[in-house]
Design a protein around this motif. Structure first.
Motif, short mmCIF file in Angstrom:
data_model
loop_
_atom_site.label_atom_id
_atom_site.label_comp_id
_atom_site.label_asym_id
_atom_site.label_seq_id
_atom_site.Cartn_x
_atom_site.Cartn_y
_atom_site.Cartn_z
N LEU A 126 0.85 -1.16 0.02
CA LEU A 126 -0.06 -0.01 -0.05
C LEU A 126 0.80 1.36 -0.16
CD1 LEU A 126 -2.73 -1.33 2.52
CD2 LEU A 126 -3.15 -0.95 0.09
N GLU A 127 1.99 1.18 0.92
CA GLU A 127 2.97 2.35 0.85
C GLU A 127 3.27 2.93 -0.61
OE1 GLU A 127 6.02 3.24 4.41
OE2 GLU A 127 3.64 2.70 4.34
N ALA A 128 3.63 1.53 -1.17
CA ALA A 128 4.12 1.77 -2.59
C ALA A 128 3.23 1.92 -3.68
CB ALA A 128 5.17 0.55 -3.06
N ASP A 129 1.99 2.25 -3.38
CA ASP A 129 0.69 2.47 -4.40
C ASP A 129 0.30 1.19 -5.13
OD1 ASP A 129 0.31 5.00 -3.43
OD2 ASP A 129 1.94 5.87 -4.71
N VAL A 130 0.60 0.13 -4.50
CA VAL A 130 0.31 -1.12 -5.11
C VAL A 130 -1.12 -1.53 -4.55
CG1 VAL A 130 0.89 -3.62 -5.39
CG2 VAL A 130 2.75 -2.18 -5.50
N PRO A 131 -2.16 -1.72 -5.28
CA PRO A 131 -3.22 -1.96 -4.62
C PRO A 131 -3.46 -3.21 -3.92
CG PRO A 131 -3.57 -2.41 -6.74
CD PRO A 131 -2.07 -1.82 -6.53
N VAL A 132 -4.09 -3.35 -2.82
CA VAL A 132 -4.56 -4.73 -2.19
C VAL A 132 -6.20 -4.87 -2.22
CG1 VAL A 132 -4.47 -6.13 -0.15
CG2 VAL A 132 -2.50 -4.57 -0.89
N ARG A 133 -6.30 -5.71 -3.16
CA ARG A 133 -8.02 -5.52 -3.41
C ARG A 133 -8.80 -6.10 -2.70
NH1 ARG A 133 -8.72 -5.38 -8.74
NH2 ARG A 133 -7.33 -3.51 -8.19
N GLN A 134 -8.70 -7.08 -1.79
CA GLN A 134 -9.29 -7.86 -0.67
C GLN A 134 -9.58 -6.65 0.40
OE1 GLN A 134 -6.05 -8.74 -0.68
NE2 GLN A 134 -5.70 -8.97 1.59
N ILE A 135 -8.49 -5.70 0.56
CA ILE A 135 -8.63 -4.68 1.72
C ILE A 135 -9.63 -3.64 1.03
CG2 ILE A 135 -7.78 -2.76 2.95
CD1 ILE A 135 -4.90 -4.45 3.42
N PRO A 166 -4.67 -9.29 -7.50
CA PRO A 166 -4.77 -8.86 -8.60
C PRO A 166 -4.04 -7.37 -8.97
CG PRO A 166 -6.89 -8.44 -8.13
CD PRO A 166 -6.16 -8.86 -6.86
N MET A 167 -3.01 -6.95 -9.89
CA MET A 167 -2.55 -5.95 -10.23
C MET A 167 -2.05 -5.66 -11.64
SD MET A 167 0.61 -6.59 -7.72
CE MET A 167 -0.18 -7.16 -6.39
N THR A 168 -1.64 -4.49 -11.84
CA THR A 168 -1.09 -4.03 -13.29
C THR A 168 0.39 -4.93 -13.27
OG1 THR A 168 0.06 -2.07 -12.80
CG2 THR A 168 -2.24 -1.99 -13.34
N GLY A 169 1.02 -5.21 -14.39
CA GLY A 169 2.22 -5.44 -14.55
C GLY A 169 3.26 -4.93 -13.98
N GLU A 170 3.10 -3.49 -14.04
CA GLU A 170 4.23 -2.39 -13.39
C GLU A 170 4.15 -2.60 -12.03
OE1 GLU A 170 3.90 1.44 -14.93
OE2 GLU A 170 4.04 0.61 -16.89
N GLN A 171 2.91 -2.75 -11.39
CA GLN A 171 2.76 -2.98 -9.98
C GLN A 171 3.41 -4.07 -9.45
OE1 GLN A 171 -1.52 -2.13 -9.94
NE2 GLN A 171 -1.53 0.06 -9.44
N ALA A 172 3.04 -5.29 -10.42
CA ALA A 172 3.64 -6.70 -10.05
C ALA A 172 5.08 -6.71 -9.76
CB ALA A 172 3.16 -7.47 -11.15
N VAL A 173 5.69 -5.84 -10.88
CA VAL A 173 7.26 -5.63 -10.52
C VAL A 173 7.56 -5.06 -9.18
CG1 VAL A 173 9.15 -4.67 -11.36
CG2 VAL A 173 7.69 -5.40 -13.16
#
Lengths: 261, 261
Positions: A126-135, A166-173
């Motif tokens: 979350l701090e790195a703006d990667v979404p955590v969908r279930q939250i 689930p996330m975008t490819g960039e977020q996955a990196v």
């Protein structure tokens, strides 16, 4: 009351009083959460060896002394038999019930294994703006049985269970880099992309937890999951085993950052 | 013959043929080396738990199945009873002999614990121009008993043993960063500077291995050491235990870089 502002000690108290009985994703961000497997001592060596051989799905945070409900590392004041929001009791591989306390089932020969949980790294995502969908969706994380075999040890064998975000490819990196630094809470993803490659048929039908929305352009990202021991227990059918209910974790006093060293 | 050009498999063959019987620092740079403790199965659970509670001094790389001399992870063709250059046999905590093979002592109830070794990270230090004095001086690394207590588990308790490499303060910073990335082979230093703070009286009198030169302006840098189990065995005095001779390691087929994941 905003649960997320509470300290781990305060949350454990509410859990012990059975005022919190739900899943724990998002609670006490920054603090390590733990999965549970309790076995009689007779099976403890084989399982400890299983965790050594399968550190990605079963990273051990603490093992209790036989018969003891106390912890020494994850918290000083904990009661293993009451401080998880929900437990599952398995007899011969069958779940016979869910309980908010296992006080009545306690035996002097029990050994408790506390295993790292991917909820621990979600604050970093979350701090790195990667979404955590279930939250975002106020759900339990979706978890799936895979076709990835664990390395057997003694009586224990079975396939890995994974959690999915689930996330975008960039977020996955970003997510791979962030979680790769945290091997004690499952570390880097085990798979990104095609669920069928790891034996998952339908993302909308998780084996544990709840399905979440996968948006257009997102990839499912899979992490080894501490529910793996439950899958193993269902496979191996030991006389008696107790676990946490998936998603219903122990919240420790240890900061995730401290698990890196 | 330049030993340093040989593959791990070739070196293990020479060790098995007893053509290499010396210490292994500097051999097969880049490949993980391993310490050894063999115990009868009765004591294996307590020791496995000890390693879980003391991962810095006892990072487990592999545990064999009971009675088996084979490995599955560190190498495919190894014989645990013959592929270390030198072994020590302990009875009731007393070393009763050093041997180049323990074939004649083998028992069906033996469990072998292979533990990460700081020799594994020396290639990384040299690459970063951090000196490794005992390689420069063709000696075994100096190792010392400390006053740092291990966390007890079952019958096992005792103090940490450390290895020491002298270097400048700037090199120590580099060394901490490089080795901190490699927790499976002891990770970051446990102490830098004053030996007396960790209970070491005289750097020139190591408890294991050989003394090395500490130059003007250098600090001693101490890492947790896989000889710790030997110290524990001497303390706890189990009926029978077999270890490698300090500095005389197993050379695996696993690259150090692979141990990070």
């Amino acid at each position: 009351m905003d649960d997320r502002k509470l300290t781990p000690k305060e949350v454990r108290k509410l859990i012990r009083e059975e005022k919190i009985t739900g899943q724990t994703s998002g609670l006490c961000p920054g603090y390590a959460q733990a999965n549970l497997l309790i076995l009689p001592k007779d099976q403890a060596y084989d399982f400890l060896l299983f965790t050594q051989r399968n550190p990605r799905s079963c990273p051990i945070l603490e093992v209790t002394d036989m018969g003891s409900r106390q912890l020494h590392y994850l918290a000083q004041d904990a009661d293993v038999a009451r401080d998880f929001p929900k437990y599952r009791v398995y007899r011969k591989g069958e779940m016979v019930g869910e309980y908010t306390s296992i006080d009545r089932f306690w035996q002097d020969n029990f050994v408790s294994f506390l295993i790292g949980c991917s909820f621990s790294f979600e604050a970093g995502l979350l701090e790195a703006d990667v979404p955590v969908r279930q939250i975002e969706e106020h759900k339990n994380v979706p978890m799936y049985k895979t076709n990835i075999p664990c390395t057997p040890a003694g009586i224990f064998h079975g396939n890995m269970v994974v959690s999915m975000r689930p996330m975008t490819g960039e977020q996955a990196v970003k997510a791979a880099c962030i979680t790769g630094e945290m091997p004690k809470v499952h570390g880097a993803p085990v798979h990104i992309g095609d669920p069928s490659q790891i034996g998952i048929r339908d993302l909308q039908k998780p084996d544990f937890g709840e399905a979440v929305t996968v948006k257009e352009g997102e990839l499912p990202v899979f992490w080894p999951c501490g529910v793996t021991p439950q899958n193993v227990v269902m496979e191996v059918k030991p006389e008696l085993a107790i676990t946490h209910a998936p998603g219903h974790m122990f919240i420790s006093d240890i900061k995730n950052a401290a698990l890196k060293y």
